[in-house]
Design a protein around this motif. Structure first.
Motif, short mmCIF file in Angstrom:
data_model
loop_
_atom_site.label_atom_id
_atom_site.label_comp_id
_atom_site.label_asym_id
_atom_site.label_seq_id
_atom_site.Cartn_x
_atom_site.Cartn_y
_atom_site.Cartn_z
N HIS A 151 -3.24 11.74 -10.48
CA HIS A 151 -3.85 11.47 -9.18
C HIS A 151 -4.21 12.73 -8.40
N TYR A 177 -9.71 2.43 -4.24
CA TYR A 177 -8.33 2.92 -4.20
C TYR A 177 -8.18 4.09 -3.23
N ALA A 226 3.31 2.53 -5.39
CA ALA A 226 2.12 1.72 -5.10
C ALA A 226 1.48 1.18 -6.37
N PRO A 227 2.12 0.23 -7.02
CA PRO A 227 1.58 -0.25 -8.28
C PRO A 227 0.32 -1.09 -8.11
N SER A 228 -0.56 -0.97 -9.09
CA SER A 228 -1.66 -1.92 -9.20
C SER A 228 -1.19 -2.96 -10.20
N ARG A 267 3.78 10.96 -6.99
CA ARG A 267 3.06 10.14 -7.96
C ARG A 267 2.70 10.98 -9.16
N CYS A 288 -5.82 3.72 -0.02
CA CYS A 288 -4.57 4.46 -0.19
C CYS A 288 -4.33 5.41 0.99
N GLU A 319 -1.24 -2.42 -4.72
CA GLU A 319 -2.63 -1.97 -4.64
C GLU A 319 -3.50 -2.82 -5.55
N ARG A 330 6.72 5.74 -0.97
CA ARG A 330 6.24 4.46 -1.49
C ARG A 330 5.94 4.55 -2.98
#
Ligand code: GLU
Length: 471
Positions: free
Chosen positions: A205, A183, A8-10, A201, A187, A42, A6
């Protein structure tokens, strides 16, 4: 096991080059192993969301040629794909953990905790203090009760073994006072529920990972495989900052300037990944074929704008005239260039500059440089023109051009050849005087195309001017 990855953009802004890279590698990973590529939005940090953030992210991913198998617009049975629509799910899992005593109601603010810490209070003492409600209807957050003395260890595909001690991690907020998850909590829940097999990612992170692993452990879920990609840095080795105005960092900016999506895809694909061979111009298909997560670089990837421009130029060179027109015409139009010219003229303009065009909108610059520079023959060019052979060449060519009925690149080419035959010169002695006589420069685009672009009147005018100068 099926591969499910995936991005997973904010939706806190436009598609940034760093995010695009994360998306691109997840996409390659999925394509390479016949997996599924998911885009999950996200958006739980309400204050940071921007309007159009989601649309813009998706629009420019599509533009880059990165398409997805599941997201807010394609239901693969694991939705909703937008976290703000999953609040009930998080609430359910949070209450499970609360029952187990792994989440607790915390009434204190960050500041209170900082003060207690400064006073030397123990972890347990802070926990106790936080759980005391100041009033009956006081709002609370749900904090995760970080276990004591646990080692979190995982095998990162890029970084190798990574280990954290739980004692390095403070009790953290899982559900905020407004009922919305943080988050890390959302997540972890989503990665599990969406059956994400690999989490690729950015390395920023890594420190979040132990918190997410705590959630996995709390439910007894097996961990996904993690791959944390290195940072993207600028020429000085500093992390690319969105505020750094010296480098364009948003995909939209490149699209607007007339960069080609295939070239950007190619460039981004090389940010932190090196295919086995030497070749750096690679199509999407070639990247998919070559992709190997174990070849992700372990040192930072340098964003080199010149390399991007070089790659883009290489792609522009291969465009056929139709695609070149599609790329450049909007920019010419926006500057009112060529609006009354024939399509043949437009094609000459593009053909003349195709070789060195770095991006679509640059055609405007080339145009102005070509037509607006003062016509002055000087220096080395003037010296060259002092040779005796020059005058007869120019005169012969002047007659040939004056008598041309069709002023096309082909006819001009013929006129050059004929003039050479007439005065018995060829090669540099033929071409250089003509080039200097019409452009004042010793280098430039192909002569017949360049003259065609200038038009018959201007070519004749400059020939006359040069002959006068040589008198
Ligand atoms: N929403 C997070 C971000 O945009 C995603 C991090 C992750 O991939 O887990 O940075």
């Amino acid at each position: 096991m099926s591969i499910r990855v995936r991005y997973a953009p904010s939706p806190t802004g436009f598609l940034h080059i760093g995010n695009a890279r994360t998306a691109l590698f997840n996409y390659l990973f999925a394509k390479r192993y016949d997996g599924t590529f998911i885009i999950r939005i996200e958006d739980t940090d309400l204050a940071r969301n921007v309007e159009e953030g989601i649309e813009s992210q998706l629009k420019y991913l599509k533009w880059l040629g990165i398409d997805w198998d599941e997201s807010i617009d394609i239901d693969g049975g694991f939705g909703p794909y937008q976290q703000i629509e999953r609040l009930e799910i998080y609430a359910h899992y949070a209450s499970e953990l609360e029952k187990q005593g792994l989440l607790y109601k915390a009434y204190c603010s960050k500041e209170t905790i900082e003060t207690l810490k400064a006073e030397g209070a123990s972890r347990e003492a802070i926990r106790q203090a936080c759980q005391t409600a100041p009033s009956e209807d006081a709002p609370y957050a749900l904090r995760f009760k970080v276990p004591h003395g646990v080692e979190y260890r995982f095998q990162d595909m890029v970084k190798g073994t990574i280990q954290f001690s739980s004692d390095e991690v403070e009790d953290w907020v899982a559900i905020k006072q407004n009922g919305i998850p943080t988050y890390n909590f959302a997540c972890a829940i989503d990665d599990y529920l969406m059956q994400i097999s690999h989490v690729l990612r950015g390395e920023d992170h890594i420190t979040n990972t132990p918190k997410q692993l705590m959630v996995y452990d709390a439910f007894g879920w097996p961990y996904p495989t993690y791959a944390h990609m290195t940072l993207i840095v600028n020429g000085e080795g500093k992390k690319l900052s969105k505020r750094d105005g010296s480098i364009l960092q948003f995909i939209e900016q490149y699209a607007e300037l007339g960069y080609l999506p295939e070239a950007l895809f190619n460039f981004i694909g090389l940010l932190g990944f090196s295919p086995a061979g030497e070749e750096e111009i690679l199509s999407k298909e070639a990247f998919i074929e070559a992709f190997d997560a174990t070849r992700l670089s372990t040192s930072p990837a340098t964003f080199d704008p010149q390399k991007l421009t070089y790659i883009n130029r290489r792609y522009i060179q291969t465009l056929n005239i139709e695609d070149l027109k599609a790329l450049c015409l909007p920019h010419l139009k926006a500057h009112n260039i060529g609006t009354h010219e024939s399509s043949e003229w437009i094609e000459s303009l593009l053909a003349v500059f195709q070789e060195r065009l770095e991006f679509g909108s640059q055609i405007v610059e080339h145009y102005h440089h070509f037509f607006d520079q003062p016509f002055v023959i000087e220096g080395e060019a003037l010296e060259f023109m002092q040779s005796e052979d020059v005058r007869p060449v120019l005169e012969a060519f002047q007659r040939a051009v004056a008598s041309l009925e069709t002023f096309s690149p082909e006819h001009l080419k013929q006129a050059i050849t004929d003039s050479g035959k007439e005065v018995e010169v060829k090669g540099k002695k033929l071409f250089m005087p003509l080039r200097i006589a019409v452009s004042a420069a010793m280098h430039g685009p192909e002569l017949p195309k360049m003259m065609h672009l200038m038009g018959q009147a201007l070519v004749l005018e400059r020939l006359a001017q040069t002959l006068k100068l040589l008198n």
